[in-house]
Enzyme design. Structure first.
Site, short mmCIF file in Angstrom:
data_model
loop_
_atom_site.label_atom_id
_atom_site.label_comp_id
_atom_site.label_asym_id
_atom_site.label_seq_id
_atom_site.Cartn_x
_atom_site.Cartn_y
_atom_site.Cartn_z
N GLU A 96 0.81 -1.22 0.00
CA GLU A 96 0.00 0.00 0.00
C GLU A 96 0.85 1.28 0.00
OE1 GLU A 96 -4.02 -1.70 2.19
OE2 GLU A 96 -2.60 -0.54 3.37
N GLU A 136 -6.54 -7.97 -0.94
CA GLU A 136 -6.99 -7.97 0.44
C GLU A 136 -8.48 -7.68 0.50
OE1 GLU A 136 -5.00 -5.43 3.23
OE2 GLU A 136 -2.99 -5.92 2.48
#
Length: 689
Positions: free
Chosen positions: A158, A314
């Site tokens: 991320e 995710e």
């Protein structure tokens, strides 16, 4: 003709189903790893993302590398038919590095260096950090690039944030100098004569600061572009030793829900496969439509970045621990939300996390395996059931989503709108405006791509252009050609206002689209939250729409310059002036909506008519209840139709007359189709019928 894209990995040409796995948190108890392997197989999981935050476990002291535990994990995976996306651990560095090399820590916009802690608290420009990353990644590549369990590389985690240290200031100056060549060009592009902020030496250029320069919009825009470019440069630095060892192994990095700080279109150019992390806030209201359409938009965006299947890297199998309210998924929602991603083009369903952490900030974040450590939980059974379903959908792998509609969404336009200091500084709501238009198509079951200014337009019939405030002249010409060649566009207020440097057009708004749209936007009014106006559809208009609809927040005062008026304002001093127009241009049509309509019913009626007029194909030719949508994947010979119920209620829909087969039961389906609460059905039919 059959059209199917290659699987994400030829090693695992099925749906990938798995999770982020942190075995380094459990090295003190070898029995847990053995039990995890048993549970992974029981849950029909075939892939794990490993090592994402493992730097301290791999290199606990500078230059001392411990790989035995990771060898054991990957070897055991291989023995049990489980695969891995092996992560580079750069998302969080160990304490010894921050202590010994403070320069790796970020400096904030206030010019103060951060303390050790958090994630991504490191400078992408720091020579020391880049050196340490190269050493780490080189050792990982050397040791594991040929490992049978390795599918590819999960780069960092991320990406996000920015640094304002001296290294980054120097890099920004170099970036600006390379772009503008001369100070004269820089000052012209940034319009620095305003407030007498003209630069006379390159050394005067600095990043925006809360206690310094922040009002030069061209500079603010370029800083955000630089941050994206510098992040990409760091990513390329990360993958260099990995690609050197084996250029065939794919690299990905997990992106986030419509993330603001990075231009994902540019990042997508250098990653091999798109992956992203989806965390909807389900069950906020009786109907899940708002949340579902927002995440459908995101799925479509990430699919459109490379126009091929993506990875849901995710998601949570139950709840999060960081949202304002950590709501449990209701029975059926895990299957529905996971298959929503598949319907929009994902070839994986993966979770954060496999096993709940015992301590620290994510100890209560949802996981496949709860703290109790066994399979006898509702969540584990939901995951295992979905794994069985995915195992039976292999024929869908690699199938595209055939879209004839697109929405224009550029990051620098988004940044510029929110920095514009224009008609509504308390909230101009660009993203919500985009979603109002997308939601109507979603409700109608019309597959939609989310594209950027650099994308080709010729494959589309309908192009939506909401609030294209920053619109380059070349994009205006591209849109003009699209309409002239038979395309239909819908443009809204606050479009064609500035060029790529955030400098206003002096030829009348909407700038490069004025001729195509046949209108001139003279003024724009921001309305207070309590203010309301309305638009009245004109009698006998070509869309055959009737009624009055409430508008709020934005009203633009426009003149028709050849366009036909379809609706006018109902109130205020501009009552009777055009509010919705259409211009016949070449072989196509260009619509302009001058105000923000607050009623969803307007958009549904408007786009239902445009879908019909442009010959767009809905996934199924049937009326769908509110919150129920249809999505399509197709290999050109077989259509895979996903009917998804986000209404919050059990319902029944009437299918069209095409012959369908339920992909899971292999039974013929016709007439009425029952959908349970949070139900999803996957049907097959022949393409082109």
């Amino acid at each position: 003709m059959k059209q199917k894209l290659a699987p994400i990995s030829s090693k695992l040409p099925v749906f990938m189903h798995g999770a982020d796995y942190n075995p380094d948190q459990w090295l003190h108890d070898p029995n847990i790893f053995a039990e995890d392997i048993r549970l992974m197989k029981l849950a029909h999981c075939n892939v794990m993302a490993v090592g994402i935050f493992s730097w301290a476990s791999i290199e606990p002291e500078e230059g001392s590398f411990h790989f035995v535990w990771l060898d054991h994990v990957l070897d055991t995976f291989a023995e049990n038919g489980i695969y891995a996306w092996l992560a580079t651990p750069s998302g969080a560095r160990p304490a010894w590095m921050s202590q010994q090399y403070p320069e790796v820590l970020r400096v904030g916009a206030n010019r103060q260096r951060n303390l050790f802690g958090q994630r991504h608290n490191h400078c992408y420009t720091s020579p020391v950090y880049r050196e340490k990353v190269t050493i780490m990644n080189s050792k990982l590549a050397e040791r594991y690039t040929s490992h049978p369990a390795l599918l590819g590389w999960h780069i960092s985690n991320e990406f996000g944030g920015e640094c304002h240290c001296d290294y980054c200031q120097a890099a920004f100056r170099q970036w600006v100098k390379q772009k503008y060549i001369t100070l004269e060009a820089l000052n012209q592009a940034w319009w620095t004569t305003f407030w007498s902020h003209t630069y006379t030496d390159w050394s005067q250029v600095e990043s925006p600061a809360p206690h310094g320069e922040s009002a030069v919009h061209g500079m603010n825009l370029d800083w955000k572009r630089f941050v994206t470019d510098q992040t990409i440069d760091f990513y390329m630095h990360e993958i260099a030793p990995l690609k050197s060892a084996n250029p065939e192994l794919p690299c990905t990095t997990n992106m986030m829900d419509l993330f603001y700080d990075l231009d994902y279109r540019k990042l997508a150019e250098v990653v091999d496969v798109i992956s992203w992390d989806a965390y909807p806030t389900w069950h906020e209201a009786d109907s899940e439509g708002n949340i579902a359409s927002w995440f459908a938009f995101n799925h479509d965006l990430f699919r459109s970045l490379k126009r091929k299947p993506f990875m849901l890297m995710e998601s949570t199998p139950s709840l999060t621990n960081w949202q304002p309210v950590s709501k449990l998924k209701r029975p059926g929602m895990h299957r529905l939300s996971s298959l929503q991603a598949v319907a929009h083009g994902s070839d994986t369903v993966q979770y954060f996390q496999w096993r709940k952490s015992r301590g620290s900030s994510e100890k209560f974040h949802g996981a496949v395996v709860d703290h109790i450590g066994h399979e006898h939980t509702r969540v584990f059974n939901d995951v295992a059931s979905l794994g069985q379903t995915l195992a039976g959908l292999t024929e869908i792998i690699g199938t595209p989503v055939p879209a004839e509609t697109a929405i224009l969404f550029d990051w620098d336009n988004r940044w510029a709108i929110n920095d514009s200091q224009g008609p509504r500084n308390k909230g101009i709501h660009y993203e919500q405006t985009v979603m109002q238009h997308y939601r109507a198509l979603w409700e109608l079951g019309v597959p939609t791509d989310i594209i950027g200014s650099g994308d080709e337009l010729s494959s589309y019939k309908l192009l939506l252009i909401p609030m294209a405030y920053l619109l380059r002249e070349e994009m205006g010409l591209k849109i003009e050609r699209f309409v002239a060649n038979g395309g239909t566009i819908v443009v809204t207020y606050w479009s064609g206002i500035v060029n790529e440097n955030d400098l206003c057009y002096l030829t009348g708004f909407p700038g490069p689209l004025r001729k195509t749209l046949g209108i001139w936007a003279e003024e724009i009014e921001g309305l207070h939250d309590h203010d309301r106006n309305g638009i009245v559809l004109t009698e006998g208009n070509e869309l055959e729409l009737t009624g009055t609809y409430e508008v709020h927040e934005i009203c633009e005062l426009i003149h028709a310059e050849g366009a036909d008026v379809l609706a006018v304002y109902s109130d205020d001093f501009y009552a009777g002036r055009p509010a919705l127009t259409v211009n016949a241009f070449g072989q196509g049509k260009a619509y302009y909506l001058a105000a923000r309509v607050s009623e969803a019913h307007f958009y549904e009626r408007f786009y239902s008519r445009l879908v019909s007029d442009t010959g767009l194909k809905r996934v199924i030719d049937a009326d769908l209840p509110d919150g129920v949508t249809a999505q399509l994947r197709s290999d050109g010979e077989i259509d895979y139709v996903f009917i998804l119920n986000f209404s919050g209620l059990a319902t029944v829909i009437s299918l069209d007359n095409h012959p369908y087969v339920d992909i899971e039961t292999n039974e013929a389906v016709s007439g009425e189709l029952a959908l349970s609460q949070y139900g999803v059905r996957i049907l097959k039919r022949a393409s082109g019928i």
